[in-house]
Design an enzyme around this catalytic site. Structure first.
Site, PDB file in Angstrom:
ATOM      1  CG  HIS A 133      48.414  79.377  94.216  1.00 16.58           C
ATOM      2  ND1 HIS A 133      47.444  79.908  95.134  1.00 16.58           N
ATOM      3  CD2 HIS A 133      49.473  79.092  95.023  1.00 16.58           C
ATOM      4  CE1 HIS A 133      47.977  79.955  96.139  1.00 16.58           C
ATOM      5  NE2 HIS A 133      49.058  79.347  96.298  1.00 16.58           N
ATOM      6  CD  GLU A 134      52.927  77.571  94.222  1.00 13.10           C
ATOM      7  OE1 GLU A 134      53.623  78.388  94.739  1.00 13.10           O
ATOM      8  OE2 GLU A 134      51.904  76.888  94.795  1.00 13.10           O
ATOM      9  CG  HIS A 137      52.870  82.466  96.381  1.00  9.36           C
ATOM     10  ND1 HIS A 137      52.298  83.164  97.586  1.00  9.36           N
ATOM     11  CD2 HIS A 137      52.408  81.294  96.417  1.00  9.36           C
ATOM     12  CE1 HIS A 137      51.470  82.150  98.024  1.00  9.36           C
ATOM     13  NE2 HIS A 137      51.407  81.009  97.335  1.00  9.36           N
ATOM     14  CD  GLU A 195      49.463  79.910 100.383  1.00  4.72           C
ATOM     15  OE1 GLU A 195      48.803  79.557  99.181  1.00  4.72           O
ATOM     16  OE2 GLU A 195      50.638  79.996 100.439  1.00  4.72           O
TER      17      GLU A 195
END
Length: 557
Positions: A133-134, A137, A195
């Site tokens: 997930h990070e 970004h 997100e």
């Protein structure tokens, strides 16, 4: 305030002072608006360039080679190789608060940081899903995108500052100021969108969306749990100074991680009422069905956990997998029945107050030809709609209910309450360990529920906390009030009754429960009854508003 808190506070003040003083200097020098724009762009650009450097100095991040577990490091390196992304620096913050975040400027200088608390509560598969997930970004250039997003409201603010003193541009100034606040909400919407994009990236590259779902649940629950434990340690009179300092540091760090991390603290309190996946799905069902959840989400940088799980469940189904947190069939569509009426009743007093303030600020200086009766009629309408709103929010006869039944009711909201009477044991403060918290947590044989004490009198909540809360904790109570649902479910107390210990007997009683002669004081019980008069005070204020408007109208006629 500890080192971290002082550092962040000083940085915020310094940034604010620099911007305000520089703006005043430009205005004093009669600089044109484009100079104000250029200054805003330069200011945001400086923040963008300096932010990684500041973050590394505010947070104690261990970037050593062996800080990140080998399994997670190898996973990131392999994923970056597959996606053609430069391998980011990886670090660990030694904090019990579970969270993770990424920061940097571009892909080539990005960093990914996780907390020790996250690595402890997550399995290897879950930790990898969070890291993916990070990395999402980073892959989506979210640092640059959010910086550009934050620039737009600042430019609108510059228009407001440059035009507010020009009489023939006052309407432009007002419009810019309103747009500035609208822009702030749009930036938060953009943040929530990013997100969701990072969640999708994680599900796509790991092919285990359920791993991220379970990690998000653990993080949301763990953040609230860690905060509760820190508050209790901080309030423990027998704790050492070092323990209290560690608790204070944990609270500050948890707050900042909640702003930057994969999950925000808001909404986590609701999950504290759940002990397993089935209960969690029941608690979150309201977030999926009730339209008010979308209203509350507007003020958040992160989507509600329930909505993220819903999106991840769809990813799991596409991959032919069973979702980790399957949601009920009837929780797949928002129920809009009754919401428009509730929203109008809720919004009308605010809208009328906004129009009155707008006229006082801008309208009086514009060539508006309003009938003389307009303003007093608006004041009367404000008081009347306020009274209707109060009556709408406080109605019904109190009926016996169980906590489990309340949690399953998805029709309630701030505006549509359910008048209930519940019985159970008060097991603690709404804010654990905080002597100043007037809110409580009640447990019956079916579950736990937050109790909220509302007061319209200055310091009324603090007085209730100081005089009654400790006497209620640990005792069985009967509560009458209105069950509502916001980001967390709660009962707003109208009346609470309990049998509490009363020291009695002849002679003075010391703080240790003994008479002056040293003998034990007999223990008796008394009935403690506390009431909240908030709705009546609000009604009186609304009536005063109507009366004031009528007097004004009579003087005008």
């Amino acid at each position: 305030m500890g080192f971290l808190g002082r550092t962040l506070a000083v940085l915020l003040v310094l940034y604010g002072l620099v911007f305000v003083v520089a703006d005043l200097a430009l205005l004093h020098a009669d600089a044109p608006l484009w100079v104000g724009f250029a200054f805003a762009v330069a200011f945001i650009g400086l923040q963008y360039v300096a932010a990684p450097w500041l973050i590394e100095r505010v947070f104690s991040i261990d970037f050593s080679a062996d800080a990140m577990p080998a399994a997670q490091r190898e996973f990131i390196e392999s994923l970056c190789k597959q996606r053609g992304i430069p391998v980011p620096r990886m670090g660990v913050i030694y904090s019990g608060t579970p969270n993770a975040f990424a920061f940097g400027r571009l892909r080539r200088d990005a960093r990914i940081v996780v907390t020790e608390g996250l690595l402890k509560i997550c399995s290897e598969e879950e930790a990898n899903a969070v890291l993916a997930h990070e990395l999402g970004h980073i892959a989506h250039y979210d640092f640059a995108v959010m910086t550009l997003g934050a620039l737009a409201p600042l430019l609108l603010y510059q228009v407001y500052v440059w035009t507010r003193s020009v009489s023939n541009l006052r309407i432009v100034s007002y419009a810019a100021y309103v747009s500035y606040w609208v822009g702030q909400f749009l930036v938060m919407f953009l943040s929530r969108t990013r997100e969701y994009g990072a969640d999708h990236f994680s599900a796509e590259v790991t092919r285990t969306p359920s791993a991220l779902s379970s990690a998000l649940m653990k993080i949301a629950y763990g953040m609230v749990k860690e905060r509760s434990e820190a508050l209790e340690a901080k309030a423990d009179k027998g704790a050492s100074k070092d323990t209290k300092k560690d608790a204070e540091r944990s609270l500050q760090l948890g707050t900042q991680l909640g702003l930057m991390g994969i999950s925000a603290a808001s909404g986590g309190e609701a999950l504290m009422l759940a002990t397993n996946a089935d209960e969690a799905a029941r608690v979150m069902r309201w977030d999926l069905v009730n339209p008010w959840a979308k209203v509350y989400e507007l003020n958040s940088t992160h989507p509600l956990t329930a909505l993220r799980l819903k999106a991840l469940n769809k990813e799991a189904v596409k991959l032919g997998q069973e979702p980790a947190y399957p949601l009920p069939e009837d929780a797949r569509k928002v129920n809009w029945v009754g919401f428009p009426i509730e929203f109008v009743v809720w919004a009308l007093p605010y809208a009328l107050g906004f129009l009155l303030l707008s006229y006082a600020w801008v309208g009086r200086k514009l060539p508006l030809d309003l009938p003389e009766k307009t303003l007093p009629l608006m004041v009367i309408a404000l008081g009347a709609t306020w009274a209707v709103r109060i009556a709408y929010r406080y109605h019904g006869s109190f009926k016996a209910a169980k906590v489990q039944d309340l949690l399953e009711d998805v029709t309630v909201s701030q505006m549509r309450p359910r008048a209930v009477q519940i019985e159970g044991e008060v097991i603690g403060n709404g804010v654990p360990g905080a002597f100043w918290s007037p809110d409580l947590v009640l447990q019956d044989d079916s579950g736990m529920m937050y109790l909220l004490y509302r007061s319209s009198v200055p310091l009324g909540r603090l007085f209730f906390a100081m005089t009654s809360v400790n006497r209620l904790i640990g005792n069985r109570v009967t509560v009458q009030g209105w069950y509502r649902r916001g980001l967390k479910p709660y009962v707003e107390m109208a009346r609470v009754e309990a049998k509490v210990v009363k020291n009695s007997g002849s002679g003075m009683i010391t703080l240790f429960g003994k008479r002056e002669d040293g003998s034990e004081a007999p223990v008796e019980y008394e009935t403690l009854v506390e009431r909240s008069y908030s709705r009546w005070i609000q009604t009186a204020a609304a009536g005063a508003c109507v009366a004031g408007g009528v007097i004004w109208l009579l003087n005008v006629v």
